[in-house]
Design a protein around this motif. Structure first.
Motif, short mmCIF file in Angstrom:
data_model
loop_
_atom_site.label_atom_id
_atom_site.label_comp_id
_atom_site.label_asym_id
_atom_site.label_seq_id
_atom_site.Cartn_x
_atom_site.Cartn_y
_atom_site.Cartn_z
N SER A 194 0.81 -1.22 0.00
CA SER A 194 0.00 0.00 0.00
C SER A 194 0.84 1.27 0.00
CB SER A 194 -0.95 0.01 1.19
OG SER A 194 -0.23 0.15 2.41
N VAL A 195 2.04 1.19 0.58
CA VAL A 195 2.92 2.37 0.64
C VAL A 195 4.16 2.21 -0.24
CG1 VAL A 195 2.15 3.09 2.93
CG2 VAL A 195 4.10 1.52 2.72
N LYS A 196 4.14 1.18 -1.09
CA LYS A 196 5.29 0.90 -1.96
C LYS A 196 6.57 0.83 -1.12
CE LYS A 196 3.04 2.96 -5.90
NZ LYS A 196 2.99 4.06 -6.84
N LEU A 197 6.51 0.00 -0.07
CA LEU A 197 7.59 -0.12 0.89
C LEU A 197 8.90 -0.51 0.22
CD1 LEU A 197 7.79 0.09 4.04
CD2 LEU A 197 7.78 -2.40 4.04
N GLN A 198 9.96 0.20 0.57
CA GLN A 198 11.29 -0.09 0.06
C GLN A 198 12.04 -0.95 1.08
OE1 GLN A 198 12.90 3.76 -0.97
NE2 GLN A 198 11.18 4.20 -2.32
N GLU A 199 13.10 -1.59 0.64
CA GLU A 199 13.83 -2.55 1.47
C GLU A 199 14.33 -1.95 2.79
OE1 GLU A 199 17.84 -5.14 1.03
OE2 GLU A 199 16.45 -5.19 -0.68
N ASP A 200 14.69 -0.68 2.78
CA ASP A 200 15.25 -0.05 3.99
C ASP A 200 14.18 0.64 4.84
OD1 ASP A 200 14.69 1.97 2.15
OD2 ASP A 200 16.37 3.21 2.80
N GLU A 201 12.89 0.32 4.62
CA GLU A 201 11.80 0.99 5.33
C GLU A 201 10.98 -0.01 6.15
OE1 GLU A 201 10.69 4.63 2.32
OE2 GLU A 201 9.77 2.68 1.93
#
Length: 120
Positions: free
Chosen positions: A58-65
């Motif tokens: 939903s938030v286009k989560l990135q690997e470092d998030e």
């Protein structure tokens, strides 16, 4: 007692989580001072990508998030609107509201107001 809830989902870089916590603690105190019943910030612990949708997607989560899920509770929408007007006018919050200074990508955050359906 039926309540009204504002809900938020935010992608926060893991290395900025301490800064996000400090910001949330300050903001939470301001909301509570102006009358919010509850101010809760939760960091994802057991949240996996789904097949169709999920918190990470939903938030286009990135690997470092990491995903932060939050809510603020009020007695009613009318009370929420009045409290939010006071909060947004509070100079302590204004200093934190510059999108460039936020410890997360405000463009991928989402939020909304909800009437409670079930309260136990």
């Amino acid at each position: 007692m039926a309540r009204y809830v504002d809900g938020f989902v935010v992608p926060v870089p893991k290395d900025k989580l301490p800064a996000y916590r400090r910001m949330a603690q300050k903001a939470g105190k301001i909301w509570r001072e102006h009358g919010a019943l509850e101010y809760i910030e939760c960091v994802a612990d057991d949240v996996k990508p789904g097949k169709s949708t999920s918190f990470p997607q939903s938030v286009k989560l990135q690997e470092d998030e990491v995903v932060v899920f939050s809510w603020i509770a009020y007695t009613s929408r009318k009370q929420r609107d009045a409290i939010n007007a006071k909060v947004m006018a509070d100079p302590r919050l204004k200093s934190m509201m510059d999108p460039k200074a936020m410890p997360f990508d405000t463009q991928r955050m989402f939020f909304g107001g909800f009437k409670t359906l079930v309260e136990l």
